[in-house]
Write a protein that holds these residues in place. Sequence first.
Motif, PDB file in Angstrom:
ATOM      1  N   ILE A 209      12.034 131.784 -34.426  1.00 25.73           N
ATOM      2  CA  ILE A 209      12.088 131.282 -33.057  1.00 25.73           C
ATOM      3  C   ILE A 209      10.664 131.284 -32.503  1.00 25.73           C
ATOM      4  CG2 ILE A 209      13.155 131.551 -30.792  1.00 25.73           C
ATOM      5  CD1 ILE A 209      15.158 131.203 -33.075  1.00 25.73           C
ATOM      6  N   VAL A 210      10.167 130.127 -32.074  1.00 24.07           N
ATOM      7  CA  VAL A 210       8.789 130.017 -31.602  1.00 24.07           C
ATOM      8  C   VAL A 210       8.768 129.594 -30.138  1.00 24.07           C
ATOM      9  CG1 VAL A 210       6.539 128.934 -31.938  1.00 24.07           C
ATOM     10  CG2 VAL A 210       8.019 129.357 -33.909  1.00 24.07           C
ATOM     11  N   ALA A 211       8.044 130.371 -29.319  1.00 23.78           N
ATOM     12  CA  ALA A 211       7.796 129.972 -27.932  1.00 23.78           C
ATOM     13  C   ALA A 211       6.653 128.959 -27.944  1.00 23.78           C
ATOM     14  CB  ALA A 211       7.429 131.185 -27.088  1.00 23.78           C
ATOM     15  N   ASP A 212       7.009 127.689 -27.877  1.00 22.55           N
ATOM     16  CA  ASP A 212       6.033 126.593 -27.888  1.00 22.55           C
ATOM     17  C   ASP A 212       5.601 126.369 -26.441  1.00 22.55           C
ATOM     18  OD1 ASP A 212       4.515 124.439 -28.627  1.00 22.55           O
ATOM     19  OD2 ASP A 212       6.200 123.160 -29.202  1.00 22.55           O
ATOM     20  N   ALA A 213       4.715 127.239 -25.978  1.00 19.13           N
ATOM     21  CA  ALA A 213       4.504 127.468 -24.549  1.00 19.13           C
ATOM     22  C   ALA A 213       4.236 126.210 -23.750  1.00 19.13           C
ATOM     23  CB  ALA A 213       3.362 128.464 -24.354  1.00 19.13           C
ATOM     24  N   TYR A 214       3.205 125.472 -24.123  1.00 22.98           N
ATOM     25  CA  TYR A 214       2.785 124.359 -23.285  1.00 22.98           C
ATOM     26  C   TYR A 214       3.482 123.055 -23.630  1.00 22.98           C
ATOM     27  CZ  TYR A 214      -0.452 127.532 -21.150  1.00 22.98           C
ATOM     28  OH  TYR A 214      -0.977 128.594 -20.449  1.00 22.98           O
ATOM     29  N   ASN A 215       4.428 123.107 -24.551  1.00 21.90           N
ATOM     30  CA  ASN A 215       5.409 122.033 -24.695  1.00 21.90           C
ATOM     31  C   ASN A 215       6.674 122.354 -23.913  1.00 21.90           C
ATOM     32  OD1 ASN A 215       4.294 119.904 -26.203  1.00 21.90           O
ATOM     33  ND2 ASN A 215       4.600 120.997 -28.135  1.00 21.90           N
ATOM     34  N   ASP A 216       6.673 123.488 -23.220  1.00 24.64           N
ATOM     35  CA  ASP A 216       7.804 123.881 -22.363  1.00 24.64           C
ATOM     36  C   ASP A 216       9.117 123.876 -23.135  1.00 24.64           C
ATOM     37  OD1 ASP A 216       6.226 123.920 -19.807  1.00 24.64           O
ATOM     38  OD2 ASP A 216       5.969 121.812 -20.306  1.00 24.64           O
ATOM     39  N   ARG A 217       9.095 124.518 -24.306  1.00 22.68           N
ATOM     40  CA  ARG A 217      10.293 124.493 -25.147  1.00 22.68           C
ATOM     41  C   ARG A 217      10.284 125.646 -26.142  1.00 22.68           C
ATOM     42  NH1 ARG A 217       8.733 119.235 -28.957  1.00 22.68           N
ATOM     43  NH2 ARG A 217       7.099 120.261 -30.185  1.00 22.68           N
ATOM     44  N   VAL A 218      11.403 125.767 -26.839  1.00 19.63           N
ATOM     45  CA  VAL A 218      11.562 126.691 -27.959  1.00 19.63           C
ATOM     46  C   VAL A 218      11.858 125.857 -29.197  1.00 19.63           C
ATOM     47  CG1 VAL A 218      13.031 128.496 -28.939  1.00 19.63           C
ATOM     48  CG2 VAL A 218      12.367 128.588 -26.525  1.00 19.63           C
ATOM     49  N   GLN A 219      11.240 126.215 -30.334  1.00 23.94           N
ATOM     50  CA  GLN A 219      11.529 125.549 -31.593  1.00 23.94           C
ATOM     51  C   GLN A 219      12.085 126.561 -32.590  1.00 23.94           C
ATOM     52  OE1 GLN A 219       9.404 122.091 -33.059  1.00 23.94           O
ATOM     53  NE2 GLN A 219       7.597 122.743 -31.893  1.00 23.94           N
ATOM     54  N   VAL A 220      12.963 126.076 -33.465  1.00 18.01           N
ATOM     55  CA  VAL A 220      13.637 126.935 -34.444  1.00 18.01           C
ATOM     56  C   VAL A 220      13.435 126.352 -35.843  1.00 18.01           C
ATOM     57  CG1 VAL A 220      15.819 128.011 -35.116  1.00 18.01           C
ATOM     58  CG2 VAL A 220      15.374 127.498 -32.701  1.00 18.01           C
ATOM     59  N   PHE A 221      13.091 127.244 -36.799  1.00 20.78           N
ATOM     60  CA  PHE A 221      12.858 126.846 -38.184  1.00 20.78           C
ATOM     61  C   PHE A 221      13.678 127.741 -39.106  1.00 20.78           C
ATOM     62  CE2 PHE A 221       9.189 125.877 -35.653  1.00 20.78           C
ATOM     63  CZ  PHE A 221       8.748 124.638 -36.097  1.00 20.78           C
ATOM     64  N   ASP A 222      14.013 127.222 -40.291  1.00 20.27           N
ATOM     65  CA  ASP A 222      14.678 128.082 -41.264  1.00 20.27           C
ATOM     66  C   ASP A 222      13.634 128.902 -42.008  1.00 20.27           C
ATOM     67  OD1 ASP A 222      13.584 126.640 -43.408  1.00 20.27           O
ATOM     68  OD2 ASP A 222      15.472 125.650 -43.937  1.00 20.27           O
ATOM     69  N   PRO A 223      14.052 129.877 -42.827  1.00 25.57           N
ATOM     70  CA  PRO A 223      13.081 130.761 -43.489  1.00 25.57           C
ATOM     71  C   PRO A 223      12.088 130.035 -44.402  1.00 25.57           C
ATOM     72  CG  PRO A 223      15.263 131.731 -43.557  1.00 25.57           C
ATOM     73  CD  PRO A 223      15.439 130.338 -43.053  1.00 25.57           C
ATOM     74  N   ASN A 224      12.441 128.821 -44.839  1.00 22.54           N
ATOM     75  CA  ASN A 224      11.554 128.056 -45.710  1.00 22.54           C
ATOM     76  C   ASN A 224      10.591 127.156 -44.943  1.00 22.54           C
ATOM     77  OD1 ASN A 224      12.734 129.053 -48.154  1.00 22.54           O
ATOM     78  ND2 ASN A 224      14.473 127.688 -47.790  1.00 22.54           N
ATOM     79  N   GLY A 225      10.692 127.188 -43.615  1.00 24.70           N
ATOM     80  CA  GLY A 225       9.780 126.391 -42.803  1.00 24.70           C
ATOM     81  C   GLY A 225      10.332 125.058 -42.357  1.00 24.70           C
ATOM     82  N   LYS A 226      11.595 124.767 -42.677  1.00 24.51           N
ATOM     83  CA  LYS A 226      12.195 123.504 -42.267  1.00 24.51           C
ATOM     84  C   LYS A 226      12.569 123.556 -40.795  1.00 24.51           C
ATOM     85  CE  LYS A 226      16.186 120.491 -43.096  1.00 24.51           C
ATOM     86  NZ  LYS A 226      17.458 120.332 -43.845  1.00 24.51           N
ATOM     87  N   PHE A 227      12.164 122.527 -40.034  1.00 24.59           N
ATOM     88  CA  PHE A 227      12.546 122.436 -38.627  1.00 24.59           C
ATOM     89  C   PHE A 227      14.053 122.251 -38.502  1.00 24.59           C
ATOM     90  CE2 PHE A 227      13.767 119.589 -35.163  1.00 24.59           C
ATOM     91  CZ  PHE A 227      13.382 120.357 -34.067  1.00 24.59           C
ATOM     92  N   LEU A 228      14.668 122.999 -37.564  1.00 26.41           N
ATOM     93  CA  LEU A 228      16.107 122.915 -37.355  1.00 26.41           C
ATOM     94  C   LEU A 228      16.465 122.276 -36.016  1.00 26.41           C
ATOM     95  CD1 LEU A 228      17.186 126.399 -38.779  1.00 26.41           C
ATOM     96  CD2 LEU A 228      17.308 124.149 -39.902  1.00 26.41           C
ATOM     97  N   HIS A 229      15.977 122.856 -34.921  1.00 24.78           N
ATOM     98  CA  HIS A 229      16.267 122.268 -33.614  1.00 24.78           C
ATOM     99  C   HIS A 229      15.329 122.842 -32.575  1.00 24.78           C
ATOM    100  CE1 HIS A 229      18.695 125.731 -31.938  1.00 24.78           C
ATOM    101  NE2 HIS A 229      18.795 125.997 -33.220  1.00 24.78           N
ATOM    102  N   LYS A 230      15.416 122.293 -31.355  1.00 23.22           N
ATOM    103  CA  LYS A 230      14.554 122.701 -30.252  1.00 23.22           C
ATOM    104  C   LYS A 230      15.306 122.505 -28.945  1.00 23.22           C
ATOM    105  CE  LYS A 230      12.214 118.201 -30.744  1.00 23.22           C
ATOM    106  NZ  LYS A 230      12.678 117.407 -29.609  1.00 23.22           N
ATOM    107  N   TRP A 231      14.856 123.188 -27.900  1.00 25.61           N
ATOM    108  CA  TRP A 231      15.447 122.966 -26.587  1.00 25.61           C
ATOM    109  C   TRP A 231      14.435 123.277 -25.498  1.00 25.61           C
ATOM    110  CZ3 TRP A 231      16.993 127.340 -29.415  1.00 25.61           C
ATOM    111  CH2 TRP A 231      16.802 128.588 -28.790  1.00 25.61           C
ATOM    112  N   GLY A 232      14.718 122.733 -24.324  1.00 27.14           N
ATOM    113  CA  GLY A 232      13.856 122.884 -23.158  1.00 27.14           C
ATOM    114  C   GLY A 232      13.699 121.568 -22.435  1.00 27.14           C
TER     115      GLY A 232
END
Length: 325
Positions: A209-232
Motif C-alpha cells: 500500500i503506497v501513499a502517493d501523496a501528491y497524486n492525492d491517492r493510494v496505490q496497491v501492488f501485489d508482492p511481485n510488483g504488479k499494479f492492482l488498483h488505486k483510489w482517491g
Amino acid sequence: MRTKRAFLIFTIVVLLVILAVLSSRQWFPRPQEAPYRFILSWGKSGSGPGEFHNPIGIAIAGDRVFVSDAGNHRIQVFDRAGNFLFSFGHQGARLGELGRPMHMEAKGGKLYVADYLNDRVQVFSLDGKPLRTIGSPGSGPGQFDAPSGMAVDDEGLLYVVDFFNHRVQVLDAEGRFIKQFGKTGEKGIWAALFNYPTDVELLPNGRLIVADAYNDRVQVFDPNGKFLHKWGGPFAIDIPGSAPGWFKVATGVAIDRQGSIFVADFYNHRVQKFSSDGTFLVRLGNEGSDPGQLKLPTDMAVDEGGNVYVVDFGNDRIQKFGPPE
C-alpha cells in the motif's frame, strides 16, 4: 419525428441520471462504520522532553510508542498513555545522528527510520542504540533522494519510499537492491507511477500500500510488483477534494490487524479508514486544535486493540482514538 426526438432526449436524461447516481455512490460514499472516540492526547510545541517540533512518523513496539520528532531531529519514546520515557538522536550525519527523521517501522526488535535529509535509512535497537545505515545519496539502485517512508516484511525485505526519485525501492536485509516500483525521476498520474510518494505499508497478504501523496491517492501492488488498483477521487488521477474517499495530499498509511487501511489526509485535516479493497469506512477528526481535532496529520499507528495513534503535525502532538464501543 417529434416523438422520436422527445424519446431520444428522455433516454439521454435517464442515462445521465443513472450515471450521476452511480458516480455519487462511487465518488461520494457514506460512512460504513460508527465514529471513533477520542481517548487522549499528549505533547506541545517545544524542544524539551515530550515536546515536539513538526512530528511526522509513529511506530508501536510492545508497550512503547516511537515518534519521529522531525524538527528536533530525534526519536522520542513514550508509553501508550503518553508518558515520556526517553529519546535518542540529534541533528547530524554520523551514525545515530538524524536529519529530519520521517516515517518509521518497528520490526523484529529493531526500529527502521527514514532519515530524510541524510538520504539513508537508519536502523536502531528499540532502546535507541544505532546499529547501521542503509543507502547513500543518489538515484541509482539502492540510493535515495530524501527517503520518507518504510515497511519491512517477515523475510526482512525493506520497502523504502524514495520521495524525490518518485519510486519505492525493495532491498534485502543487507541493503542490496532487488527491484523498484515506479520509474526513477519520472512522476505521473497513471497507474504505477508516483508523484512524490511519502509512505508505504504491507497488508497481511503481502500487498503493498503506497501513499502517493501528491497524486492525492493510494496505490496497491501485489508482492511481485504488479499494479492492482488505486483510489482517491474520480479515477484516482490527482484530483484533490474533501469528499469521503478523496484526498488533499495522502501523507501516511497504517494497517490494523483486520487489514483495514488508515490514510492521513493532510490538508483535509483528517484520517480516513478504508477496507483492504479501498471501500471508505469512516473518518477520524476534523480541523482544529481542540482534543479530537486535527491539523495536518501525517501518520498513524494501530495497536492490537484497534486504538489509533495519530501524529497531529500542525498541533505538535499525538492523539489517540479508540474504536466504537
